[in-house]
Enzyme design. Structure first.
Site, PDB file in Angstrom:
ATOM      1  CG  HIS A   1      54.827  50.546  34.308  1.00 26.73           C
ATOM      2  ND1 HIS A   1      54.882  50.222  32.449  1.00 26.73           N
ATOM      3  CD2 HIS A   1      54.974  49.888  34.870  1.00 26.73           C
ATOM      4  CE1 HIS A   1      54.206  48.720  32.787  1.00 26.73           C
ATOM      5  NE2 HIS A   1      54.649  48.403  33.936  1.00 26.73           N
TER       6      HIS A   1
ATOM      7  CE1 TYR B   1      46.704  52.884  29.972  1.00 23.32           C
ATOM      8  CE2 TYR B   1      44.649  53.720  30.103  1.00 23.32           C
ATOM      9  CZ  TYR B   1      46.059  53.579  30.645  1.00 23.32           C
ATOM     10  OH  TYR B   1      45.626  53.356  31.894  1.00 23.32           O
TER      11      TYR B   1
ATOM     12  N   PRO C   1      37.210  53.127  34.787  1.00 23.97           N
ATOM     13  CG  PRO C   1      36.923  50.919  33.358  1.00 23.97           C
ATOM     14  CD  PRO C   1      36.129  51.966  34.324  1.00 23.97           C
TER      15      PRO C   1
ATOM     16  CE  LYS D   1      44.489  60.442  38.603  1.00 21.65           C
ATOM     17  NZ  LYS D   1      45.447  59.413  38.184  1.00 21.65           N
TER      18      LYS D   1
ATOM     19  CE1 TYR E   1      47.050  56.295  32.691  1.00 27.47           C
ATOM     20  CE2 TYR E   1      49.369  55.714  34.142  1.00 27.47           C
ATOM     21  CZ  TYR E   1      48.299  55.410  33.424  1.00 27.47           C
ATOM     22  OH  TYR E   1      48.139  53.640  33.005  1.00 27.47           O
TER      23      TYR E   1
HETATM   24  C1  DHB Z   1      44.610  48.573  34.341  1.00 22.95           C
HETATM   25  C2  DHB Z   1      43.869  49.185  34.291  1.00 22.95           C
HETATM   26  C3  DHB Z   1      43.169  50.471  33.925  1.00 22.95           C
HETATM   27  O1  DHB Z   1      41.935  50.476  34.077  1.00 22.95           O
HETATM   28  C4  DHB Z   1      44.455  51.006  33.715  1.00 22.95           C
HETATM   29  O2  DHB Z   1      43.745  52.040  33.413  1.00 22.95           O
HETATM   30  C5  DHB Z   1      45.413  50.451  33.199  1.00 22.95           C
HETATM   31  C6  DHB Z   1      45.888  49.441  33.977  1.00 22.95           C
HETATM   32  C7  DHB Z   1      45.098  47.727  34.907  1.00 22.95           C
HETATM   33  O3  DHB Z   1      44.636  46.508  35.234  1.00 22.95           O
HETATM   34  O4  DHB Z   1      46.519  46.826  34.406  1.00 22.95           O
END
Ligand code: DHB
Length: 389
Positions: free
Chosen positions: A72, A199, A291, A295, A383
């Site tokens: 990505h 997001y 989450p 990270k 990121y």
């Molecule tokens: C996923 C989970 C995340 O916390 C994130 O920031 C991006 C992707 C995932 O499970 O695909």
């Protein structure tokens, strides 16, 4: 049982360390309380920094992350009903790879098996002791109820956020904060809704539109930590997700059958220091992040890299300077990731009953980040992951 390095916990962190040590000829044993199937079916995040991918490929785990992982080159930040794409390649010349954490586990477990590594699943550690001596020890009971005592030179706690190893010793300090929300995560049989991950900040709360493959998608929406998944029908879930990404561009999620629903509670946590005598904590055993920004696994792999180099140096030079420096060095990256994960979480989520000022402030922050190349670069650099030390 005598071994050089005893590893408590056979998730991605423990197995990665075991794999790297075995490759340099350091004997090790991994003891994991869950069985292989349970870990394989534990759905976690899916974003790997380039440094994490490199650890898997350079060490010969196998190439599945390259063939099945999806590169990505950016993300989409959505707020006020509008999309704001960030192009990581253009901003910081880096990309990430979408490859589910449970697949990382499957690959590592297969590599340990292929290389005849000693990994005991369904085996419960019941005591860790003599950590301040040169021969730390632990007791475990295997799936058949047989008890063992393990003597090692170095003991590693890789046993996750509820770590037995961590709780067995006093740290100098535990740092933690709780959040007034959780994530409702789903897996659905549907086509991709968008090429990149979305997001979204919305008046109804956060949503994340992620992916697993052409035909399976992963999505999350902010919910109450005590939400009951059974009170959510597929229709209700799709309505909730859709209203969080609604906008004047008419963006519409592609829906499908939902086959997995889980509420994921989270917090920010750091134990200091990450070592006690000859015991070292890696991954979630030592620290957990919320989450948002994915990270967790990347941070665990960064710990593994630092600890692996310290153990390698210990055996090749008989010098424990790097081992003694493990905690300080690992914690530098841990706190950067804590800051990033907290920042992304607070910018994108709106707590229920939040002061309207705070919700507006977050939108101001999103606008600051997306309207400036410097702002975008700040997010993109964090990121995609800082260089490994
Ligand atoms: C996923 C989970 C995340 O916390 C994130 O920031 C991006 C992707 C995932 O499970 O695909």
């Amino acid at each position: 049982i005598k071994t050089q390095v005893g590893i408590v916990g056979g998730g991605p962190a423990g197995l990665m360390l075991s794999h790297l040590l075995a490759k340099t000829g350091v004997e090790n044993l991994v003891v994991e309380s869950r069985d292989h199937e349970t870990i394989r079916n534990t759905h976690r995040a899916g974003i790997l920094e380039a440094g994490s991918v490199k650890m898997l490929t350079d060490s010969g785990v196998n190439g599945r992350v390259l063939t099945h992982g999806d590169e990505h080159t950016g993300i989409d930040l959505r707020f006020n009903g509008e999309s704001h794409p960030l192009d990581f390649t253009d901003l910081v010349d880096a990309t990430v790879t979408l490859y589910a954490q449970n697949e990382v586990f499957v690959d590592l477990a297969a590599a340990r098996k292929r290389d005849a590594g000693d990994v005991r699943y369904s085996s419960e550690v019941t005591a860790v002791f003599d950590l301040e001596t040169e021969t730390p020890k632990f007791h475990f009971t295997d799936a058949d109820g047989n008890g063992f005592e393990v003597h090692c030179d170095i003991l590693v706690g890789a046993d996750g956020s509820r770590s037995f190893c961590r709780r067995a010793v006093p740290g100098t300090q535990d740092f933690k904060i709780e959040y007034p929300f959780a994530w409702f995560g789903i897996l659905t049989e549907a086509p991709k809704s968008s090429p990149e991950l979305i997001y979204a900040n919305s008046p109804h709360g956060f949503a994340l539109i992620s992916q697993r493959s052409e035909t399976v998608q992963r999505m999350y929406f902010q919910c109450d930590p005590n939400e009951d998944v059974d009170s959510w029908s597929d229709d209700r879930i799709w309505n909730e997700l859709q209203r969080r990404v609604d906008g004047s561009d008419g963006f519409t999620l592609k829906t499908g059958n939902i086959f997995d629903k889980t509420v994921l509670k989270f917090r920010s946590f750091v134990r200091e220091p990450l070592s006690h005598g000859r015991m070292f904590l890696i991954g979630d055993a030592g620290h957990t992040v919320p989450p948002t920004g994915a990270k967790g696994l990347n941070l665990a792999f960064a710990d593994v890299k630092v600890l692996f180099e310290a153990i390698d140096s210990f055996y090749s030079t008989q010098n424990s300077a790097l081992l003694n420096g493990y905690s300080d060095l690992a914690l530098k990256r841990v706190w950067k990731a804590q800051n990033f994960s907290y920042w992304m979480t607070s910018m994108l989520h709106t707590p229920v009953n939040a002061d309207p000022f705070m919700a507006k402030r977050a939108l101001g922050e999103l606008d600051t980040v997306t309207s400036s190349r410097y702002g975008q670069q700040y997010l993109a650099e964090s990121y995609t992951g800082w260089p490994h030390s």
